[in-house]
Scaffold this motif. Structure first.
Motif, PDB file in Angstrom:
ATOM      1  N   PHE A  64       9.681 -50.564   7.396  1.00 54.82           N
ATOM      2  CA  PHE A  64      10.655 -49.745   8.119  1.00 54.82           C
ATOM      3  C   PHE A  64      10.299 -48.265   8.016  1.00 54.82           C
ATOM      4  O   PHE A  64      10.451 -47.520   8.980  1.00 54.82           O
ATOM      5  N   SER A  65       9.817 -47.842   6.858  1.00 56.24           N
ATOM      6  CA  SER A  65       9.373 -46.455   6.716  1.00 56.24           C
ATOM      7  C   SER A  65       8.159 -46.186   7.589  1.00 56.24           C
ATOM      8  O   SER A  65       8.035 -45.106   8.173  1.00 56.24           O
ATOM      9  N   ALA A  66       7.262 -47.160   7.699  1.00 55.17           N
ATOM     10  CA  ALA A  66       6.083 -46.987   8.552  1.00 55.17           C
ATOM     11  C   ALA A  66       6.493 -46.808  10.017  1.00 55.17           C
ATOM     12  O   ALA A  66       5.954 -45.946  10.723  1.00 55.17           O
ATOM     13  N   VAL A  67       7.462 -47.584  10.469  1.00 56.52           N
ATOM     14  CA  VAL A  67       7.936 -47.461  11.852  1.00 56.52           C
ATOM     15  C   VAL A  67       8.608 -46.107  12.055  1.00 56.52           C
ATOM     16  O   VAL A  67       8.337 -45.403  13.041  1.00 56.52           O
ATOM     17  N   LEU A  68       9.472 -45.717  11.128  1.00 58.50           N
ATOM     18  CA  LEU A  68      10.161 -44.433  11.259  1.00 58.50           C
ATOM     19  C   LEU A  68       9.184 -43.268  11.159  1.00 58.50           C
ATOM     20  O   LEU A  68       9.299 -42.290  11.913  1.00 58.50           O
ATOM     21  N   ASP A  69       8.211 -43.349  10.269  1.00 58.04           N
ATOM     22  CA  ASP A  69       7.198 -42.299  10.169  1.00 58.04           C
ATOM     23  C   ASP A  69       6.392 -42.195  11.466  1.00 58.04           C
ATOM     24  O   ASP A  69       6.027 -41.093  11.889  1.00 58.04           O
ATOM     25  N   THR A  70       6.113 -43.320  12.094  1.00 56.35           N
ATOM     26  CA  THR A  70       5.394 -43.303  13.372  1.00 56.35           C
ATOM     27  C   THR A  70       6.231 -42.620  14.446  1.00 56.35           C
ATOM     28  O   THR A  70       5.714 -41.819  15.235  1.00 56.35           O
ATOM     29  N   MET A  71       7.524 -42.914  14.462  1.00 56.56           N
ATOM     30  CA  MET A  71       8.405 -42.279  15.441  1.00 56.56           C
ATOM     31  C   MET A  71       8.532 -40.771  15.184  1.00 56.56           C
ATOM     32  O   MET A  71       8.752 -40.001  16.115  1.00 56.56           O
ATOM     33  N   LEU A  72       8.369 -40.345  13.939  1.00 57.45           N
ATOM     34  CA  LEU A  72       8.509 -38.928  13.584  1.00 57.45           C
ATOM     35  C   LEU A  72       7.176 -38.173  13.577  1.00 57.45           C
ATOM     36  O   LEU A  72       7.129 -37.026  13.142  1.00 57.45           O
ATOM     37  N   LEU A  73       6.109 -38.792  14.063  1.00 60.14           N
ATOM     38  CA  LEU A  73       4.815 -38.103  14.105  1.00 60.14           C
ATOM     39  C   LEU A  73       4.862 -36.788  14.888  1.00 60.14           C
ATOM     40  O   LEU A  73       4.289 -35.789  14.429  1.00 60.14           O
ATOM     41  N   PRO A  74       5.522 -36.722  16.052  1.00 60.18           N
ATOM     42  CA  PRO A  74       5.579 -35.419  16.740  1.00 60.18           C
ATOM     43  C   PRO A  74       6.277 -34.346  15.892  1.00 60.18           C
ATOM     44  O   PRO A  74       5.847 -33.191  15.866  1.00 60.18           O
ATOM     45  N   TYR A  75       7.323 -34.721  15.190  1.00 58.74           N
ATOM     46  CA  TYR A  75       8.023 -33.785  14.308  1.00 58.74           C
ATOM     47  C   TYR A  75       7.102 -33.316  13.185  1.00 58.74           C
ATOM     48  O   TYR A  75       7.048 -32.118  12.873  1.00 58.74           O
ATOM     49  N   ASP A  76       6.359 -34.244  12.591  1.00 57.18           N
ATOM     50  CA  ASP A  76       5.416 -33.870  11.535  1.00 57.18           C
ATOM     51  C   ASP A  76       4.309 -32.971  12.072  1.00 57.18           C
ATOM     52  O   ASP A  76       3.857 -32.056  11.391  1.00 57.18           O
TER      53      ASP A  76
END
Length: 109
Positions: A64-76
């Motif tokens: 779940f963290s991997a999916v959320l981190d992927t969704m937040l890549l533009p923010y990062d």
């Protein structure tokens, strides 16, 4: 039937509420690069000092963290050049302590 449905809903809510926590926690602090939640979950799983009761939670949280981190890549990506000292209370405290120590050297005996 009602008891089984209630048990299923309770278990589902508990699972959904506890997933992706590493990603959420790491994104509320200073910039830590890409996939910080996934790296945090992996660090918990790989650490020999991790309590045995935390391992299942980290294993459940990892995808779940991997999916959320992927969704937040533009923010990062947008935060990639931010100064970590400005965002982190810990870094500000350490920076302040090192400045205070430089201004007040220890007295010689």
């Amino acid at each position: 039937m009602l008891k089984q449905t209630l048990l299923f809903l309770t278990a589902s809510c508990a699972l959904m509420g506890s997933t992706g926590c590493s990603s959420v926690m790491t994104h509320t602090g200073p910039n830590q690069g890409y996939y910080p939640g996934t790296r945090a979950s992996m660090a918990v799983l790989e650490d020999d000092d991790t309590n045995w009761s935390m391992i299942p939670f980290a294993a459940i949280d990892l995808p779940f963290s991997a999916v959320l981190d992927t969704m937040l890549l533009p923010y990062d990506y947008l935060r990639r050049n931010s100064d970590k000292r400005l965002d982190s209370p810990r870094e500000r405290m350490l920076h302040g302590a090192s400045s205070a120590n430089a201004d007040n050297p220890p007295a010689a005996n």
